[in-house]
Design an enzyme around this catalytic site. Structure first.
Site, PDB file in Angstrom:
ATOM      1  N   HIS A   1       0.909  -1.147   0.039  1.00  0.00           N
ATOM      2  CA  HIS A   1       0.090   0.012  -0.157  1.00  0.00           C
ATOM      3  C   HIS A   1       0.786   1.301  -0.022  1.00  0.00           C
ATOM      4  O   HIS A   1       1.430   1.449   0.840  1.00  0.00           O
ATOM      5  CB  HIS A   1      -0.755  -0.212   1.292  1.00  0.00           C
ATOM      6  CG  HIS A   1      -2.028   0.842   1.172  1.00  0.00           C
ATOM      7  ND1 HIS A   1      -3.167   0.596   2.007  1.00  0.00           N
ATOM      8  CD2 HIS A   1      -2.247   2.005   0.360  1.00  0.00           C
ATOM      9  CE1 HIS A   1      -3.884   1.829   1.832  1.00  0.00           C
ATOM     10  NE2 HIS A   1      -3.550   2.550   0.714  1.00  0.00           N
TER      11      HIS A   1
ATOM     12  N   ASP B   1      -0.188  -4.905   4.113  1.00  0.00           N
ATOM     13  CA  ASP B   1      -1.494  -5.274   4.895  1.00  0.00           C
ATOM     14  C   ASP B   1      -1.218  -6.809   4.632  1.00  0.00           C
ATOM     15  O   ASP B   1      -1.537  -7.359   3.624  1.00  0.00           O
ATOM     16  CB  ASP B   1      -2.565  -4.838   4.437  1.00  0.00           C
ATOM     17  CG  ASP B   1      -2.408  -3.162   4.730  1.00  0.00           C
ATOM     18  OD1 ASP B   1      -2.313  -3.059   5.950  1.00  0.00           O
ATOM     19  OD2 ASP B   1      -2.498  -2.394   3.780  1.00  0.00           O
TER      20      ASP B   1
ATOM     21  N   LYS C   1      -0.335 -25.236 -32.337  1.00  0.00           N
ATOM     22  CA  LYS C   1       0.005 -23.994 -31.490  1.00  0.00           C
ATOM     23  C   LYS C   1      -1.333 -23.585 -30.642  1.00  0.00           C
ATOM     24  O   LYS C   1      -2.287 -23.523 -31.168  1.00  0.00           O
ATOM     25  CB  LYS C   1       0.233 -22.679 -32.397  1.00  0.00           C
ATOM     26  CG  LYS C   1       0.712 -21.425 -31.555  1.00  0.00           C
ATOM     27  CD  LYS C   1       0.989 -20.260 -32.333  1.00  0.00           C
ATOM     28  CE  LYS C   1       1.534 -19.203 -31.572  1.00  0.00           C
ATOM     29  NZ  LYS C   1       0.698 -18.574 -30.542  1.00  0.00           N
TER      30      LYS C   1
ATOM     31  N   ASP D   1      -3.950 -22.327 -27.855  1.00  0.00           N
ATOM     32  CA  ASP D   1      -4.608 -20.853 -27.598  1.00  0.00           C
ATOM     33  C   ASP D   1      -4.650 -20.692 -25.959  1.00  0.00           C
ATOM     34  O   ASP D   1      -5.719 -20.534 -25.322  1.00  0.00           O
ATOM     35  CB  ASP D   1      -5.821 -20.642 -28.299  1.00  0.00           C
ATOM     36  CG  ASP D   1      -6.181 -19.307 -28.278  1.00  0.00           C
ATOM     37  OD1 ASP D   1      -5.365 -18.076 -28.006  1.00  0.00           O
ATOM     38  OD2 ASP D   1      -7.252 -18.813 -28.846  1.00  0.00           O
TER      39      ASP D   1
END
Length: 494
Positions: A43, A57, A199, A201
């Site tokens: 943060h 945190d 190939k 996806d």
């Protein structure tokens, strides 16, 4: 007597109309979970005109909320070190996946991002002593939160990680960058030096399996172990072997084909919703290379031998499988594999030299990808408001790529290919900024109503062609990619 609302303090500090944080309405039942999710937020809050303050945190799911401690110096990474941990108000479970900018003037104003997330097991939980074991991306092993005599709390790491940082084999580190394929064409028919694969996806993932535990790392270097819990049983399928595996994580449609859209709901998720999304859209791990086995470094072996070793290992289930491959030892094999990929709606073909070693991080001539459609990775740098059904939200995304100098240049805007859910999932991941992240001069019709964001998210588009002005023609959104670093996005040859 009315039941105590554990989120009353949280709601009292926040205005739902102003903050980007989740603020569930009062009166609704708390969600139920397995009390095993943790998250650590980093943060950053403004300090003065130019500076900022940073703290961490720690949040643990317990009884339908996230019990929270602020750790100013961050969780310890070495055993025996105490870090101050200040108890804060309980947070809603939805906060486990929150990442974004909290508006100026609101409580906690600044930028909150997920530093680590994963699962934990409870050993002891009392009013002044909490001992847990983390299984996260950065935190692992036993930790204790305990109250000191003065009433303050401390966080201490109790032991070394259950799996050390030692790699499966020398020369195959956990942060290994996978070998990549360059855009190319099919070899000539009678060239037996090549092998052919489909190939897929999906997103590229390396699995490091050691001592019965798997760590999954994306091509970007991000640890995605917590994102895909259905793959955690992979070590059992290896029958005690330690290994480093290379493959593609995919989500399959009803016909058993990879669907990149289905995979979108699984990316960038680390909180309690992971289990629900895994049940609704489980992923599969398609394995196509073996980089290390039982301490032996296999990177220098030829592709043909690595594939033979992987096929002999044969880790198969409904969640992972070794993919088929086809040596080009007969005329027409490559053309047949390419035709099959088109018929089945796949992305294309990957062609690999049978005698080539594995070159981490390389995109050389030994691996070629032959695409069936034109796709391009892009960096999201802003958005323009929508109209009609999209009024009040994102209408189109402003995207860019890096040029030869490394500068992020504008590549156009993408307004099609989205579903309402995709846009809803995308919006909280965007971090606003005051000025455009693109270095070139943008058209006035783009800048007049643009909302700029930090260039941290990478997506993929399908497109017709590149124009002479360096813009994508007719781009359509395919989805986010969490396996590609923004700095690696450049123009890909068509």
């Amino acid at each position: 007597m009315a039941a105590v609302d554990p989120l009353a303090a949280y709601r009292a500090k926040r205005d739902p109309s102003r903050t980007a944080e989740p603020v569930p309405p009062a009166g609704q039942p708390l969600p139920t979970g397995d009390d095993d999710t943790f998250v650590v937020h980093e943060h950053h809050t403004p300090r003065g005109r130019t500076g900022e303050r940073v703290h961490w945190d720690l949040r643990l799911e317990r009884g339908g909320v996230l019990k929270s401690w602020a750790v100013p110096k961050g969780p310890p990474t070495e055993p025996g070190v105490n870090r101050l941990a200040v108890p804060t108000e309980d947070h809603p479970l939805e906060y486990a996946s929150f990442s974004g900018t909290i508006a100026a003037g609101e409580y906690g104003a600044g930028v909150s991002t997920i530093w680590d997330a994963g699962r934990y097991a409870t050993e002891t939980w009392t009013d002044d002593h909490v001992t847990v074991a983390f299984d996260g991306q950065r935190l692992s092993g036993r930790f204790v939160l305990f109250r000191l005599p003065d009433g303050s709390w401390a966080l201490r790491k109790l032991d070394a990680d259950p799996v050390t940082d030692a790699p499966v084999a020398d020369g195959v580190p956990e942060d290994l960058v996978p070998m990549l394929a360059a855009i190319g064409e099919l070899p000539r028919d009678d060239d037996p030096r090549w092998g052919y694969e489909f190939k897929w996806d999906g997103v590229r993932v390396l699995a490091h399996v050691r001592s019965g535990r798997a760590r999954l790392r994306a091509r970007s270097g991000n640890d995605v172990t917590a994102t895909y819990p259905e793959l955690h049983a992979l070590p059992a399928a290896l029958a005690g072997h330690d290994a480093v595996l290379d493959g593609e994580v995919v989500a399959l449609d009803a016909r058993g084909r990879p669907d990149f859209g289905l995979l979108q709901g699984r990316m960038h998720r680390t909180g309690p919703e992971v289990a629900r999304r895994a049940a609704a859209a489980p992923v599969s791990y398609l394995l196509f290379d073996l980089l290390a086995l039982d301490g032996e470094n296999l990177l220098g072996l030829p592709y043909r031998e690595r594939r033979a070793r992987l096929d002999a290992l044969a880790p198969a289930s409904d969640r992972w499988v070794t993919t088929p491959w086809f040596p080009g030892d007969a005329p027409g094999v490559g053309a047949q594999v390419q035709a099959a990929s088109r018929e089945n709606g796949l992305e294309g073909v990957v062609v690999k030299r049978l005698d080539a070693p594995y070159r981490p991080g390389g995109r050389g001539p030994d691996w070629r990808k032959v695409k069936n459609l034109r796709t391009q990775s892009v960096v999201v740098g802003g958005w323009r408001p929508g109209e009609g059904r999209r009024a009040g939200g994102i209408g189109s995304l402003l995207v860019g790529v890096h040029d030869d100098t490394g500068a992020l240049v504008f590549a156009g805007h993408v307004g099609t290919g989205f579903t309402a859910k995709a846009l809803a999932d995308l919006e909280p991941l965007l971090t606003p900024r005051a000025d455009p992240p693109f270095t070139d001069t943008l058209p006035r019709e783009v800048t007049r109503d643009a909302h700029w964001v930090e260039p941290r998210l990478v997506g993929e588009v399908r497109y017709g062609e590149w124009t002479r002005e360096g813009r994508l023609r007719h781009p359509a959104w395919r989805g986010l990619r969490d396996d590609v670093r923004p700095g690696d996005v450049v123009v890909e040859p068509g």
